[in-house]
Design a protein around this motif. Structure first.
Motif, PDB file in Angstrom:
ATOM      1  N   PRO A 133       3.828  34.058 -20.636  1.00 50.74           N
ATOM      2  CA  PRO A 133       2.886  35.020 -20.058  1.00 50.74           C
ATOM      3  C   PRO A 133       1.667  34.307 -19.481  1.00 50.74           C
ATOM      4  O   PRO A 133       1.357  33.184 -19.884  1.00 50.74           O
ATOM      5  CB  PRO A 133       2.503  35.893 -21.267  1.00 50.74           C
ATOM      6  N   THR A 134       0.983  34.949 -18.545  1.00 55.83           N
ATOM      7  CA  THR A 134      -0.161  34.306 -17.891  1.00 55.83           C
ATOM      8  C   THR A 134      -1.352  34.159 -18.837  1.00 55.83           C
ATOM      9  O   THR A 134      -1.958  33.087 -18.911  1.00 55.83           O
ATOM     10  CB  THR A 134      -0.568  35.128 -16.647  1.00 55.83           C
ATOM     11  N   GLY A 135      -1.680  35.217 -19.577  1.00 58.46           N
ATOM     12  CA  GLY A 135      -2.861  35.176 -20.441  1.00 58.46           C
ATOM     13  C   GLY A 135      -2.621  34.314 -21.670  1.00 58.46           C
ATOM     14  O   GLY A 135      -1.490  34.168 -22.124  1.00 58.46           O
ATOM     15  N   GLY A 136      -3.701  33.713 -22.211  1.00 59.76           N
ATOM     16  CA  GLY A 136      -3.605  33.021 -23.498  1.00 59.76           C
ATOM     17  C   GLY A 136      -3.100  31.589 -23.425  1.00 59.76           C
ATOM     18  O   GLY A 136      -2.918  30.940 -24.453  1.00 59.76           O
ATOM     19  N   ASP A 137      -2.834  31.072 -22.230  1.00 61.06           N
ATOM     20  CA  ASP A 137      -2.402  29.680 -22.048  1.00 61.06           C
ATOM     21  C   ASP A 137      -1.148  29.335 -22.856  1.00 61.06           C
ATOM     22  O   ASP A 137      -0.973  28.211 -23.342  1.00 61.06           O
ATOM     23  CB  ASP A 137      -3.539  28.699 -22.406  1.00 61.06           C
ATOM     24  N   ALA A 138      -0.252  30.315 -23.011  1.00 63.50           N
ATOM     25  CA  ALA A 138       0.987  30.076 -23.767  1.00 63.50           C
ATOM     26  C   ALA A 138       1.902  29.090 -23.049  1.00 63.50           C
ATOM     27  O   ALA A 138       2.867  28.583 -23.641  1.00 63.50           O
ATOM     28  CB  ALA A 138       1.724  31.405 -23.971  1.00 63.50           C
ATOM     29  N   GLN A 139       1.596  28.756 -21.805  1.00 64.51           N
ATOM     30  CA  GLN A 139       2.388  27.774 -21.046  1.00 64.51           C
ATOM     31  C   GLN A 139       2.393  26.431 -21.773  1.00 64.51           C
ATOM     32  O   GLN A 139       3.335  25.650 -21.633  1.00 64.51           O
ATOM     33  CB  GLN A 139       1.791  27.599 -19.634  1.00 64.51           C
ATOM     34  N   LEU A 140       1.315  26.157 -22.534  1.00 62.70           N
ATOM     35  CA  LEU A 140       1.204  24.877 -23.238  1.00 62.70           C
ATOM     36  C   LEU A 140       2.393  24.623 -24.159  1.00 62.70           C
ATOM     37  O   LEU A 140       2.813  23.487 -24.346  1.00 62.70           O
ATOM     38  CB  LEU A 140      -0.095  24.854 -24.067  1.00 62.70           C
ATOM     39  N   GLU A 141       2.951  25.694 -24.713  1.00 65.31           N
ATOM     40  CA  GLU A 141       4.053  25.567 -25.681  1.00 65.31           C
ATOM     41  C   GLU A 141       5.357  25.123 -25.029  1.00 65.31           C
ATOM     42  O   GLU A 141       6.254  24.655 -25.724  1.00 65.31           O
ATOM     43  CB  GLU A 141       4.317  26.925 -26.376  1.00 65.31           C
ATOM     44  N   VAL A 142       5.482  25.328 -23.725  1.00 63.56           N
ATOM     45  CA  VAL A 142       6.785  25.075 -23.078  1.00 63.56           C
ATOM     46  C   VAL A 142       6.713  24.002 -21.994  1.00 63.56           C
ATOM     47  O   VAL A 142       7.586  23.896 -21.143  1.00 63.56           O
ATOM     48  CB  VAL A 142       7.367  26.395 -22.487  1.00 63.56           C
ATOM     49  N   LEU A 143       5.644  23.195 -22.052  1.00 61.78           N
ATOM     50  CA  LEU A 143       5.425  22.209 -20.978  1.00 61.78           C
ATOM     51  C   LEU A 143       6.200  20.909 -21.133  1.00 61.78           C
ATOM     52  O   LEU A 143       6.476  20.233 -20.137  1.00 61.78           O
ATOM     53  CB  LEU A 143       3.933  21.858 -20.918  1.00 61.78           C
ATOM     54  N   ASP A 144       6.547  20.553 -22.360  1.00 59.29           N
ATOM     55  CA  ASP A 144       7.157  19.233 -22.585  1.00 59.29           C
ATOM     56  C   ASP A 144       8.404  19.043 -21.731  1.00 59.29           C
ATOM     57  O   ASP A 144       9.328  19.854 -21.785  1.00 59.29           O
ATOM     58  CB  ASP A 144       7.530  19.063 -24.064  1.00 59.29           C
ATOM     59  N   GLY A 145       8.418  17.991 -20.953  1.00 59.91           N
ATOM     60  CA  GLY A 145       9.599  17.675 -20.152  1.00 59.91           C
ATOM     61  C   GLY A 145       9.699  18.462 -18.855  1.00 59.91           C
ATOM     62  O   GLY A 145      10.642  18.273 -18.092  1.00 59.91           O
ATOM     63  N   ALA A 146       8.736  19.358 -18.591  1.00 56.37           N
ATOM     64  CA  ALA A 146       8.802  20.146 -17.349  1.00 56.37           C
ATOM     65  C   ALA A 146       8.363  19.286 -16.162  1.00 56.37           C
ATOM     66  O   ALA A 146       7.514  18.394 -16.294  1.00 56.37           O
ATOM     67  CB  ALA A 146       7.928  21.382 -17.461  1.00 56.37           C
ATOM     68  N   LYS A 147       8.948  19.562 -15.008  1.00 61.12           N
ATOM     69  CA  LYS A 147       8.587  18.826 -13.777  1.00 61.12           C
ATOM     70  C   LYS A 147       7.480  19.559 -13.018  1.00 61.12           C
ATOM     71  O   LYS A 147       6.704  18.956 -12.292  1.00 61.12           O
ATOM     72  CB  LYS A 147       9.854  18.739 -12.922  1.00 61.12           C
ATOM     73  N   LEU A 148       7.445  20.896 -13.180  1.00 58.40           N
ATOM     74  CA  LEU A 148       6.495  21.705 -12.406  1.00 58.40           C
ATOM     75  C   LEU A 148       6.028  22.889 -13.253  1.00 58.40           C
ATOM     76  O   LEU A 148       6.839  23.557 -13.903  1.00 58.40           O
ATOM     77  CB  LEU A 148       7.179  22.227 -11.133  1.00 58.40           C
TER      78      LEU A 148
END
Ligand SMILES: Cc1ncc(COP(=O)(O)O)c(C=O)c1O
Length: 382
Positions: A133-148
């Motif tokens: 989701p956009t709010g809460g910076d939850a992207q941090l949890e799924v960033l490992d190994g991502a290219k973009l």
């Protein structure tokens, strides 16, 4: 609002908007040269640029690309802008030029409703798609190994906001590129490259051009190799704007600061008026001090946009409200000088309640617009 007009020193936003991308004055030439309609250009001898074939380059695009670049990344060297036939053409150009089979990408799960279509296509090409989701910076949890990492902030239609600087730092530390969909904010509301992003991508169909008569998209990026791939993608797909659209867009950018200033100020007033209404729930506007997005928005945005979202008690009430409005067209899209609103659930793509209304504030007199909204709410009560 913080000092919106003088973010980087130098001329204010109004001055920059009216002059953006203009060529040096030439006696007897117009200030903004008209659209160049050309499929090919005279080209004796070796085929070198700048203008060879109309799918690769066009002088009308060149001026528009310069204008957008000046607004997205004022004073920055080495930044390139490419214009596209639509926002989706620009989005697809970044996604499909940067990702290969076996790569992973992080997309918002609450972004523009065509993103799930892009997701399905990416997966069909063997690209792993993770969502957050956009709010809460939850992207941090799924960033490992991502290219973009793909961010849409504020998100459409929920108006959540994420911390671009924080996410860009985390993504870069893991070797990932960062793209920000800057459609809703416009470059006068937010400058993703200054916040650390590698690409600012947007639909110019919305507030950037602001008259509801042009489809357009752009990518502004600072990585020469990545932008060369985006350019190659534009050439392969031919997802180019017509010269007339490019010229109309450039002409419209001259009034961007005026439109944004007026529309966003009225959006704030409308949000304040809606806050007083008992039938309105889930009211969202990043400019409201008590909005969940406000804290981060006030740190990274210079203006909060012209879209206000809220929920009426039922689908029927929302439909009757939209029908009762006299100054607001029931239409999709947003950012135009004429106010529009729609019951977003009618499309079926967004996770929103049935009575959810996305309201795009235009350039009408604020008193007239707010009176129309309050009258329509009263007329449809009970
Ligand atoms: C946030 C956002 N990004 C991209 C797009 C796609 O833009 P276009 O319709 O110009 O392809 C839209 C369209 O509504 C949008 O709202």
């Amino acid at each position: 609002m913080n000092d919106a007009t003088r973010g980087t020193g130098g001329p204010g936003d109004g001055t920059r908007a009216v002059r953006a991308g203009l060529p040096e004055p030439v006696k007897h030439e117009p200030t903004l040269p008209g659209p160049v309609f050309a499929a090919h250009f005279h080209l004796p001898g070796d085929p070198t640029g700048p203008y060879t074939y109309g799918r690769d380059e066009n002088p009308t695009w060149t001026l528009l690309e310069r204008a957008v670049g000046e607004l997205e990344a004022p004073g920055r060297d080495g930044v390139e802008t490419l214009v596209f036939a639509s926002g989706m053409a620009a989005i697809s150009a970044v996604l499909f030029s940067q990702l290969r089979a076996g790569d992973a990408v992080v997309l918002p799960d609450d972004g523009y409703q065509a993103l799930p279509l892009a997701r399905a296509q990416l997966e069909a090409y063997g690209i792993e798609v993770r969502t957050a989701p956009t709010g809460g910076d939850a992207q941090l949890e799924v960033l490992d190994g991502a290219k973009l990492l793909w961010i849409e902030t504020p998100s459409n239609p929920g108006l959540d906001v994420c911390d671009v600087r924080r996410l860009a730092e985390a993504a870069h530390a893991r070797g990932a590129l960062v793209a920000v969909d800057n459609t809703l904010a416009t470059p006068l509301g937010q400058r993703p490259l200054e916040l650390g992003a590698d690409f600012a991508v947007a639909s110019g169909t919305k507030q950037l051009t602001g008259h509801g008569d042009v489809l357009l998209g752009y990518v502004t990026g600072r990585d020469a190799e990545a932008m060369a791939a985006v350019r190659r993608w534009r050439k392969i797909t031919g997802a180019i704007p017509g010269p007339m659209e490019a010229w109309l867009a450039h002409r419209s950018i001259a009034t961007l600061q005026l439109r944004v200033e007026r529309q966003n100020a009225t959006a704030m007033r409308l949000a304040e008026a809606l806050r007083e209404r008992t039938e309105v729930t889930g009211l969202r506007y990043p400019g409201l001090p008590d909005d969940p997005s406000h804290k981060i928005a006030s740190q990274q945005m210079r203006r909060y946009g012209c879209v206000v979202s809220f929920t009426l008690p039922s689908r029927e009430r929302a439909d009757r409200f939209l029908e009762a409005l006299r100054l607001v067209d029931d239409a999709t899209s947003f950012g135009g000088v004429r106010s529009t609103a729609e019951r977003r659930g009618r499309w079926g793509g967004d996770a929103v309640p049935e009575g959810f209304v996305r309201f795009s504030v235009g350039a009408e007199d604020p008193e007239d617009l707010i009176a129309d909204v309050l009258r329509a709410l009263d007329a449809t009560a009970g």
